[in-house]
Enzyme design. Structure first.
Site, PDB file in Angstrom:
ATOM      1  CB  VAL A   1      -0.942  -0.011   1.231  1.00  0.00           C
ATOM      2  CG1 VAL A   1      -0.146   0.160   2.521  1.00  0.00           C
ATOM      3  CG2 VAL A   1      -2.038   1.040   1.127  1.00  0.00           C
ATOM      4  CE  LYS A   2       3.389   1.975   5.150  1.00  0.00           C
ATOM      5  NZ  LYS A   2       2.968   3.036   6.090  1.00  0.00           N
ATOM      6  CG  ASP A   3       4.059   0.624  -4.341  1.00  0.00           C
ATOM      7  OD1 ASP A   3       5.004   0.566  -3.532  1.00  0.00           O
ATOM      8  OD2 ASP A   3       3.840  -0.253  -5.193  1.00  0.00           O
TER       9      ASP A   3
ATOM     10  CB  ALA B   1       6.299   5.950  -1.892  1.00  0.00           C
TER      11      ALA B   1
END
Length: 453
Positions: free
Chosen positions: A43-45, A48
């Site tokens: 999910v951090k894409d 970021a």
């Protein structure tokens, strides 16, 4: 042709998948938002790329510059993809509890990895918070991302993750559950969903050793709540600016053991190979299942991919060492199964006490059976040796037979766990187990405690 111009354009539009077996006793419909289909497998894409693009607009990062971030691994991966496409260097600062797989993956995509100790205060100059900030002051043309306090983090989820969940459930969602670390996901998604329907419940999953739950309930930042824990990606010993406590209706804590085992069960029972925080989220959901009704629609977000945990959560030896492995231990044979391939260490009655000391050191064991003429005649343990040698150091050159204790009881491998437990007491520290092939193995107090925990 339907093509993407670069890998960053493939972020988002992740699937919503119904859970069936693990949630069979939950009245509500339970759906998993599986974020592993993002190109960086987490999910951090989403946040970021958003943080870097907002930094570019603000002029905080210039062409050819260096991006620096303290990360548990997943944000680092998202940043790495963005840096590759946009032409920046990347330094990721991790704490040493993160899996080796995460570190190797970051290096594989060109990031420089700096590892810091976990068990230090956030203000300690060795902490990964402090090291990240320091590097940003020392390296020219660099920018410290600070995902904890960078509000572009939660804005990314307000703009993308929240709307996706609302559309995929056709507005029928009643509960959103997710592990909380930086707070960006739960706060961004929660804000969007509550704007659509203020009755939607937002539940955050916390871990023991983290401050979130008590702070939400009392408004007190209690340092006594802080201690090392194993679960990765959730919980904090700080209060990140991205955590909007007004959006979050409640926190539920889940143990490291439950988080690990539910992560493994998701893979084996649902076919969903995801990371540690997903197991914690399911654990929290099941702890709260009695508060759910048949017409509720619950969305649980799964942060990252299980490949980042193959050396830890999905490794039986790692799980067993921490007492996490759920094993069905009923007999003496079950107790010795994990070390049945190792020969029993023994001593001869005629040997010297110094030999016993050497064997205890060499094999890192606490007690050793003593034999004579092929028969067990006694035993030696480190606590007895310690007491004897404190008073009489010259006993190092005495024979073992002159100082040994009684022989350990012997049971068949079919003996029950209860039968073996009753034989171990203050005077008897171990039991010998005889296998069908005539070989013997030892069961200690530690083996019993591990089986019962």
């Amino acid at each position: 042709m339907k093509i993407y111009n670069n890998i960053l354009e493939t972020i988002g539009n992740t699937p919503l998948v119904r859970l069936n077996r693990l949630t069979k006793d939950v009245k509500a419909t339970v759906l998993a938002k599986v974020e592993t289909t993002n190109p960086g497998n987490s999910v951090k894409d989403r946040m970021a790329v958003k943080m870097i693009e907002d930094a570019e607009k603000a002029g905080w990062i210039k062409p050819g510059g260096t991006v620096i971030e303290g990360t548990s691994g997943n944000t680092g991966m998202g940043l790495a993809l963005a840096c590759i496409i946009k032409g920046y260097k990347l330094i990721c600062v991790l704490n040493d509890k993160q899996s080796k797989e995460k570190m190797d993956i970051l290096r594989a995509v060109g990031a420089e990895v700096v590892v810091c100790p976990t068990a230090v205060e956030p203000s300690d100059p060795r902490s990964y918070y402090s090291v990240s900030k320091r590097l940003a002051t020392e390296i020219p043309n660099s920018w410290y991302v600070n995902q904890y306090d960078n509000l572009s983090n939660r804005e990314a989820h307000y703009e993308s993750t929240g709307p996706e969940i609302w559309e995929q459930t056709e507005g029928k969602i009643t509960h959103f559950i997710v592990g909380v670390g930086t707070g960006g996901t739960i706060s961004g998604v929660g804000k969007y969903l509550k704007e659509k329907n203020p009755n939607i419940k937002i539940w955050g999953i916390d871990t023991y050793g983290s401050v979130f739950k008590k702070y939400k309930e009392t408004g007190v930042f209690d340092e006594n709540e802080i201690y090392p824990y194993i679960t990765e990606g959730i919980g904090e010993d700080i209060l990140p600016a991205n955590v909007d406590f007004d959006i979050i209706d409640r926190f539920e804590k889940v143990t490291d053991k439950d988080a690990a085992n539910y992560t493994r069960r998701l893979a084996r029972e649902e076919g969903i190979f995801v990371g540690n925080s997903a197991g914690a989220a399911i654990g929290g959901l099941l702890q709260l299942k009695d508060e759910l009704k048949e017409d509720d629609v619950v969305v649980v977000l799964f942060h990252d991919h299980g490949s980042r945990y193959v050396g830890k959560i999905f490794n039986d030896d790692w799980m067993r060492e921490r007492g996490f492995l759920e094993e069905d231990i009923k007999t003496a044979g079950d107790l010795i199964a994990k070390h049945s391939d190792q020969p029993l260490v023994t001593l001869y009655a005629e040997e010297l006490v110094s030999h016993a000391i050497a064997s205890i050191r060499k094999y890192d064991i606490s007690q050793i059976p003593v034999i004579k003429d092929g028969t067990f005649v006694g035993s030696i343990d480190e606590s007895t040796l310690f007491s004897l040698l404190i008073d009489n150091p010259e006993l190092r050159d005495a024979s073992i037979s002159s100082v040994m204790n009684a022989s350990f009881p012997v049971v068949k491998e079919t003996a029950t766990l209860e039968e073996v437990s009753k034989l171990i007491n203050k005077e008897t520290h171990a039991v010998l187990v005889e296998k069908k092939d005539g070989k013997f193995h030892i069961v200690t107090k530690f083996d019993i405690i591990s089986a019962l925990s």
